[in-house]
Design an enzyme around this catalytic site. Structure first.
Site, short mmCIF file in Angstrom:
data_model
loop_
_atom_site.label_atom_id
_atom_site.label_comp_id
_atom_site.label_asym_id
_atom_site.label_seq_id
_atom_site.Cartn_x
_atom_site.Cartn_y
_atom_site.Cartn_z
N HIS A 14 0.87 -1.20 0.00
CA HIS A 14 0.00 0.00 0.00
C HIS A 14 0.89 1.24 0.00
O HIS A 14 1.46 1.60 1.03
CB HIS A 14 -0.90 0.01 1.24
CG HIS A 14 -1.91 1.13 1.23
ND1 HIS A 14 -3.25 0.92 1.46
CD2 HIS A 14 -1.77 2.46 1.04
CE1 HIS A 14 -3.89 2.08 1.39
NE2 HIS A 14 -3.01 3.03 1.15
N HIS A 16 1.47 5.36 -1.69
CA HIS A 16 1.09 6.53 -2.50
C HIS A 16 2.38 7.10 -3.09
O HIS A 16 3.22 7.59 -2.36
CB HIS A 16 0.40 7.59 -1.64
CG HIS A 16 -0.89 7.11 -1.06
ND1 HIS A 16 -2.11 7.29 -1.69
CD2 HIS A 16 -1.15 6.41 0.07
CE1 HIS A 16 -3.06 6.73 -0.94
NE2 HIS A 16 -2.50 6.19 0.13
N LYS A 99 -9.37 -0.11 -5.83
CA LYS A 99 -9.41 0.49 -4.50
C LYS A 99 -10.76 1.15 -4.26
O LYS A 99 -11.21 1.95 -5.07
CB LYS A 99 -8.29 1.56 -4.40
CG LYS A 99 -8.24 2.31 -3.08
CD LYS A 99 -7.65 1.48 -1.97
CE LYS A 99 -7.77 2.14 -0.60
NZ LYS A 99 -6.77 3.20 -0.40
N HIS A 136 -10.64 1.13 1.76
CA HIS A 136 -10.44 2.14 2.81
C HIS A 136 -11.66 2.00 3.71
O HIS A 136 -12.74 2.48 3.39
CB HIS A 136 -10.34 3.56 2.21
CG HIS A 136 -10.07 4.60 3.25
ND1 HIS A 136 -8.88 5.27 3.34
CD2 HIS A 136 -10.82 5.04 4.28
CE1 HIS A 136 -8.92 6.09 4.39
NE2 HIS A 136 -10.08 5.98 4.96
N HIS A 174 -4.79 -0.62 5.81
CA HIS A 174 -4.39 0.15 7.00
C HIS A 174 -5.38 0.02 8.16
O HIS A 174 -5.96 1.00 8.60
CB HIS A 174 -4.15 1.63 6.64
CG HIS A 174 -5.18 2.27 5.74
ND1 HIS A 174 -6.52 2.31 6.01
CD2 HIS A 174 -5.02 2.88 4.54
CE1 HIS A 174 -7.14 2.94 5.04
NE2 HIS A 174 -6.26 3.28 4.14
N ASP A 247 1.33 2.66 3.57
CA ASP A 247 0.44 3.80 3.37
C ASP A 247 1.24 5.10 3.35
O ASP A 247 0.73 6.15 3.77
CB ASP A 247 -0.67 3.86 4.42
CG ASP A 247 -1.82 4.76 3.97
OD1 ASP A 247 -1.88 5.11 2.78
OD2 ASP A 247 -2.64 5.14 4.82
O1 DOR Z 1 -3.80 9.87 5.46
C1 DOR Z 1 -4.09 9.52 4.34
N1 DOR Z 1 -3.47 10.05 3.25
N2 DOR Z 1 -5.07 8.63 4.15
C2 DOR Z 1 -5.53 8.32 2.94
O2 DOR Z 1 -6.41 7.52 2.86
C3 DOR Z 1 -5.01 9.00 1.74
C4 DOR Z 1 -3.65 9.48 1.96
C5 DOR Z 1 -3.15 10.44 0.90
O3 DOR Z 1 -3.30 10.13 -0.29
O4 DOR Z 1 -2.59 11.48 1.25
ZN ZN Z 2 -3.48 5.03 1.52
#
Ligand code: DOR
Ligand code: ZN
Length: 345
Positions: A14, A16, A99, A136, A174, A247
């Site tokens: 997971h 970003h 997702k 999520h 998460h 995450d």
């Molecule tokens: O804290 C978070 N940031 N939770 C999420 O679900 C998305 C993520 C983000 O893309 O910044």
């Molecule tokens: Zn995430």
């Protein structure tokens, strides 16, 4: 005392990665530690089609450090209108999952699902094609207390979803609560969960200790200590249902230290070292390899990696900040001392 720890090269289930200059800034840290990562689709605009996922994958591959064979595993952002046909195209394109962001639950979730019933035909196609749904797991209902949103999501949405789609692979992303752990433990083999470093290391007190701590603000938000402890027990238990997902969600320092500060912790910089801290404190370093390197691959039905990484017991300081395009980023535990360090290849 164990002085070094060699693990099969792990994966991040997971992540970003963002896009453009932001991606170029954070990608090397993940590529150094992990062979593969499941890349979240919540760009602006979101990655909703197989064609967009292929293009994003090419941008990621092109941004890798020279010689890196890091492989991005792509996901699509499920919307009310994702056509069932897109699932076959996604499968063909090598997309590994979709997702589910409940609309309004988190960063860039405005295009998310407003009502799961609208996605029925698409979920059926995913079940048929064997594409997992990454969840999520929080309701966005303003009447539900923020700290209860995961537990309420389980009752309102996850239990019915599981009943209606018994053959669908689901990853509860998460997880942050004892209820989340118990749900996953009690569900069948097609349900698993990722666990982040921040939810294993901190409880919600940390958000408010020594002044407001925006760099610990993420969604789902940190929970009480009983929940953190339940997560540590689950992650270190050896159960194949729990695996590593950082995450890592980078936001520039000025947008974190801001009224309406953005949600997300930048955990990727030294992710493996952070997990090692947790497993060491729990006396469970022997369980780290399963959690980091085997359980996720096995759940997704992907081969385990071949190479290794080595951690050494060595005190070192995490940088306070690192460059992020024109801005800076503050990593989780920035400025603190860690006891485990990844040895350079
Ligand atoms: O804290 C978070 N940031 N939770 C999420 O679900 C998305 C993520 C983000 O893309 O910044
Ligand atoms: Zn995430």
């Amino acid at each position: 005392m164990v002085a070094t720890l060699t693990l099969t090269r792990p994966d991040d289930w997971h992540l970003h990665l963002r896009d453009g200059a932001a991606m170029a800034a954070v990608l090397p840290a993940s590529a150094r530690q992990f062979a593969r990562a499941v890349v979240m689709p919540n760009l602006r605009p979101p990655v909703t089609t197989a064609a967009q996922a292929i293009a994003y994958r090419e941008r990621i591959r092109a941004a890798r450090p020279a010689g890196s064979s890091f492989e991005p595993l792509m996901t699509l952002y499920l919307t009310d209108d994702t056509p069932p046909d897109e699932i076959g195209r996604a499968r063909q394109a090598g997309v590994v999952a979709l997702k589910l962001y409940p609309a309004g639950a988190t960063t860039n979730s405005d295009a998310g699902v407003t009502d799961l019933r609208k996605t029925r035909a698409t979920l059926e196609a995913m079940q048929r094609e064997g594409l997992p749904l990454l969840v999520h797991g929080e309701v966005s209902d303003p009447d539900v207390d923020l700290f209860d949103r995961e537990a309420v999501f389980i009752d309102r949405h996850l239990i019915p979803l599981r009943r209606d789609f018994p053959g669908l692979k689901i990853v509860f992303e998460h997880i942050t609560t004892r209820e989340g752990v118990q749900y996953v433990q009690g569900a069948g083999a097609l349900t698993a969960a990722t666990v982040t470093p921040q939810h294993l290391l901190y409880n919600r007190n940390a958000l408010f200790t020594g002044g407001l701590q925006p760099h610990l603000y993420c969604l789902p938000v940190l929970k009480a200590e009983v929940h953190r402890q339940a997560l540590v027990v689950a992650a270190t238990s050896g159960s194949p249902k729990f695996f590593l997902g950082t995450d890592s969600a980078p936001h520039a320092v000025h947008l974190k230290e801001h009224a309406g500060g953005h949600a997300g912790c930048y955990t990727a910089l030294c992710a493996l070292e952070l997990y090692a801290r947790v497993f060491d404190a729990a006396g469970a370093l022997d369980q780290l390899e399963g959690f980091a390197s085997f359980h996720g691959a096995d759940f997704y039905g992907l081969p385990r990696n071949r190479g290794t990484v080595t951690l050494r017991r060595e005190r070192w300081s995490v940088p306070e900040t690192v460059p992020f395009g024109e801005a800076t980023l503050k990593p989780l535990c920035g400025g603190e001392t860690l006891d485990w360090r990844l040895v350079a290849d």
